[in-house]
Design a protein around this motif. Sequence first.
Motif, PDB file in Angstrom:
ATOM      1  N   VAL A  26       0.817  -1.151   0.107  1.00  0.00           N
ATOM      2  CA  VAL A  26      -0.070   0.000   0.004  1.00  0.00           C
ATOM      3  C   VAL A  26       0.892   1.139   0.108  1.00  0.00           C
ATOM      4  CG1 VAL A  26      -1.557   1.113   1.412  1.00  0.00           C
ATOM      5  CG2 VAL A  26      -1.852  -1.224   1.212  1.00  0.00           C
ATOM      6  N   ILE A  27       0.803   1.860  -1.106  1.00  0.00           N
ATOM      7  CA  ILE A  27       1.496   3.225  -1.176  1.00  0.00           C
ATOM      8  C   ILE A  27       0.838   4.373  -0.585  1.00  0.00           C
ATOM      9  CG2 ILE A  27       2.566   4.760  -2.657  1.00  0.00           C
ATOM     10  CD1 ILE A  27       2.821   2.587  -4.887  1.00  0.00           C
ATOM     11  N   LEU A  28      -0.474   4.441  -0.743  1.00  0.00           N
ATOM     12  CA  LEU A  28      -1.351   5.558  -0.034  1.00  0.00           C
ATOM     13  C   LEU A  28      -2.485   4.719   0.156  1.00  0.00           C
ATOM     14  CD1 LEU A  28      -0.904   8.606   0.164  1.00  0.00           C
ATOM     15  CD2 LEU A  28      -2.439   8.729  -1.987  1.00  0.00           C
ATOM     16  N   PRO A  29      -3.058   4.691   1.590  1.00  0.00           N
ATOM     17  CA  PRO A  29      -4.208   4.209   2.173  1.00  0.00           C
ATOM     18  C   PRO A  29      -5.529   5.031   1.488  1.00  0.00           C
ATOM     19  CG  PRO A  29      -3.133   5.538   3.823  1.00  0.00           C
ATOM     20  CD  PRO A  29      -2.330   5.798   2.653  1.00  0.00           C
ATOM     21  N   THR A  30      -6.445   4.025   1.486  1.00  0.00           N
ATOM     22  CA  THR A  30      -8.050   4.450   1.038  1.00  0.00           C
ATOM     23  C   THR A  30      -8.556   4.775   2.246  1.00  0.00           C
ATOM     24  OG1 THR A  30      -8.170   2.861  -0.702  1.00  0.00           O
ATOM     25  CG2 THR A  30      -9.998   3.582   0.061  1.00  0.00           C
ATOM     26  N   TYR A  31      -9.410   5.730   2.530  1.00  0.00           N
ATOM     27  CA  TYR A  31     -10.331   6.256   3.674  1.00  0.00           C
ATOM     28  C   TYR A  31     -11.660   6.263   3.106  1.00  0.00           C
ATOM     29  CZ  TYR A  31      -6.031   7.804   6.202  1.00  0.00           C
ATOM     30  OH  TYR A  31      -4.801   7.644   7.049  1.00  0.00           O
ATOM     31  N   VAL A  32     -12.535   5.770   4.033  1.00  0.00           N
ATOM     32  CA  VAL A  32     -13.915   5.668   3.827  1.00  0.00           C
ATOM     33  C   VAL A  32     -14.620   6.471   5.004  1.00  0.00           C
ATOM     34  CG1 VAL A  32     -15.818   3.848   3.722  1.00  0.00           C
ATOM     35  CG2 VAL A  32     -13.447   3.462   2.880  1.00  0.00           C
ATOM     36  N   LEU A  33     -15.596   7.197   4.535  1.00  0.00           N
ATOM     37  CA  LEU A  33     -16.615   7.851   5.465  1.00  0.00           C
ATOM     38  C   LEU A  33     -18.052   7.425   5.250  1.00  0.00           C
ATOM     39  CD1 LEU A  33     -16.970   9.991   7.672  1.00  0.00           C
ATOM     40  CD2 LEU A  33     -17.460  11.734   5.713  1.00  0.00           C
ATOM     41  N   GLY A  34     -18.427   6.447   6.271  1.00  0.00           N
ATOM     42  CA  GLY A  34     -19.565   5.838   6.150  1.00  0.00           C
ATOM     43  C   GLY A  34     -19.398   4.712   5.032  1.00  0.00           C
ATOM     44  N   ASP A  35     -20.332   4.713   3.805  1.00  0.00           N
ATOM     45  CA  ASP A  35     -20.229   4.046   3.092  1.00  0.00           C
ATOM     46  C   ASP A  35     -19.566   4.536   1.648  1.00  0.00           C
ATOM     47  OD1 ASP A  35     -21.690   2.011   4.197  1.00  0.00           O
ATOM     48  OD2 ASP A  35     -23.581   2.853   3.505  1.00  0.00           O
ATOM     49  N   ASP A  36     -19.086   5.902   1.985  1.00  0.00           N
ATOM     50  CA  ASP A  36     -18.346   6.546   0.712  1.00  0.00           C
ATOM     51  C   ASP A  36     -17.076   6.301   0.749  1.00  0.00           C
ATOM     52  OD1 ASP A  36     -21.212   7.169  -0.133  1.00  0.00           O
ATOM     53  OD2 ASP A  36     -20.982   9.077   1.018  1.00  0.00           O
ATOM     54  N   VAL A  37     -16.557   6.263  -0.246  1.00  0.00           N
ATOM     55  CA  VAL A  37     -14.849   6.353  -0.366  1.00  0.00           C
ATOM     56  C   VAL A  37     -14.449   7.684  -0.311  1.00  0.00           C
ATOM     57  CG1 VAL A  37     -12.792   5.539  -1.584  1.00  0.00           C
ATOM     58  CG2 VAL A  37     -14.597   3.895  -1.263  1.00  0.00           C
ATOM     59  N   ILE A  38     -13.630   8.187   0.226  1.00  0.00           N
ATOM     60  CA  ILE A  38     -13.613   9.796   0.084  1.00  0.00           C
ATOM     61  C   ILE A  38     -12.219   9.926  -0.309  1.00  0.00           C
ATOM     62  CG2 ILE A  38     -15.195  10.495   1.916  1.00  0.00           C
ATOM     63  CD1 ILE A  38     -12.695  10.864   3.857  1.00  0.00           C
ATOM     64  N   ARG A  39     -11.198   9.006  -0.313  1.00  0.00           N
ATOM     65  CA  ARG A  39      -9.985   8.993  -0.987  1.00  0.00           C
ATOM     66  C   ARG A  39      -9.507   7.661  -1.392  1.00  0.00           C
ATOM     67  NH1 ARG A  39      -4.595  10.685   1.010  1.00  0.00           N
ATOM     68  NH2 ARG A  39      -4.373   8.590   1.936  1.00  0.00           N
ATOM     69  N   ILE A  40      -9.048   7.518  -2.675  1.00  0.00           N
ATOM     70  CA  ILE A  40      -8.736   6.354  -3.229  1.00  0.00           C
ATOM     71  C   ILE A  40      -7.497   6.279  -2.927  1.00  0.00           C
ATOM     72  CG2 ILE A  40      -8.410   5.320  -5.482  1.00  0.00           C
ATOM     73  CD1 ILE A  40     -11.362   5.336  -5.232  1.00  0.00           C
ATOM     74  N   GLY A  41      -6.931   4.852  -2.549  1.00  0.00           N
ATOM     75  CA  GLY A  41      -5.567   4.637  -2.264  1.00  0.00           C
ATOM     76  C   GLY A  41      -4.958   4.384  -3.566  1.00  0.00           C
ATOM     77  N   MET A  42      -3.521   4.086  -3.093  1.00  0.00           N
ATOM     78  CA  MET A  42      -2.624   3.699  -4.504  1.00  0.00           C
ATOM     79  C   MET A  42      -1.821   2.496  -3.929  1.00  0.00           C
ATOM     80  SD  MET A  42      -0.835   7.223  -5.920  1.00  0.00           S
ATOM     81  CE  MET A  42      -1.891   8.276  -6.431  1.00  0.00           C
ATOM     82  N   VAL A  43      -2.056   1.240  -4.598  1.00  0.00           N
ATOM     83  CA  VAL A  43      -1.373  -0.045  -4.187  1.00  0.00           C
ATOM     84  C   VAL A  43      -0.520  -0.587  -5.407  1.00  0.00           C
ATOM     85  CG1 VAL A  43      -3.262  -0.206  -2.543  1.00  0.00           C
ATOM     86  CG2 VAL A  43      -3.415  -1.317  -5.002  1.00  0.00           C
ATOM     87  N   LYS A  44       0.288  -1.636  -5.105  1.00  0.00           N
ATOM     88  CA  LYS A  44       1.245  -2.447  -5.733  1.00  0.00           C
ATOM     89  C   LYS A  44       0.180  -3.799  -5.711  1.00  0.00           C
ATOM     90  CE  LYS A  44       5.379  -0.064  -5.525  1.00  0.00           C
ATOM     91  NZ  LYS A  44       6.986  -0.502  -5.115  1.00  0.00           N
ATOM     92  N   VAL A  45      -0.071  -4.245  -6.954  1.00  0.00           N
ATOM     93  CA  VAL A  45      -0.721  -5.621  -6.915  1.00  0.00           C
ATOM     94  C   VAL A  45       0.027  -7.006  -7.502  1.00  0.00           C
ATOM     95  CG1 VAL A  45      -2.856  -6.626  -7.853  1.00  0.00           C
ATOM     96  CG2 VAL A  45      -3.083  -4.532  -7.185  1.00  0.00           C
ATOM     97  N   GLY A  46       0.011  -7.974  -7.237  1.00  0.00           N
ATOM     98  CA  GLY A  46       0.656  -9.061  -7.411  1.00  0.00           C
ATOM     99  C   GLY A  46       0.120  -9.546  -8.942  1.00  0.00           C
TER     100      GLY A  46
END
Length: 160
Positions: free
Chosen positions: A135-155
């Motif tokens: 996880v480069i940048l975490p995802t944050y959620v407020l209730g059911d809404d994603v308020i900030r999309i994270g950035m990740v490396k995937v296998g």
Amino acid sequence: MKTKTDKVQTDEIIIDEVPAIFNDESQINPWEDKYKRAMADYQNLERRCFQQSENAVKRAKERLVVKIIQLRDHLDRASVFFTDDGLKMILDEFDKFLSDEGVMRAELLNQKYDPHLAECVEVVADAPEGIIAHVILPTYVLGDDVIRIGMVKVGGKSQG
């Protein structure tokens, strides 16, 4: 000028006939219908205004929280180079504030990749396919809404 006797006389007036407009149902029903429609319109207006004000407060809260998350991210990056108990305490206070406001950090590491929660910025070969490896940048959620999309490396299979 009215006297006591005038008042007594007016109190004794008896109306023998009800005006015809009050006896005619066809005259009352249109007014009753208009009244009911006006009341329904007013109630809908009240509900719509209340929803709009709630949505405005929610959007303002989201904008503020996103800015606070960005500040927290900067402090988190600084903590890699500068270890201090005061900095850790500040990060903990940011986390407590976000938690109190209902903002949660989504757990992404070692989870199946979901494009609605994170953006894949790199595919790495040394992790299971479709699983988030870093996880480069975490995802944050407020209730059911994603308020900030994270950035990740995937296998997955690397291209090359």
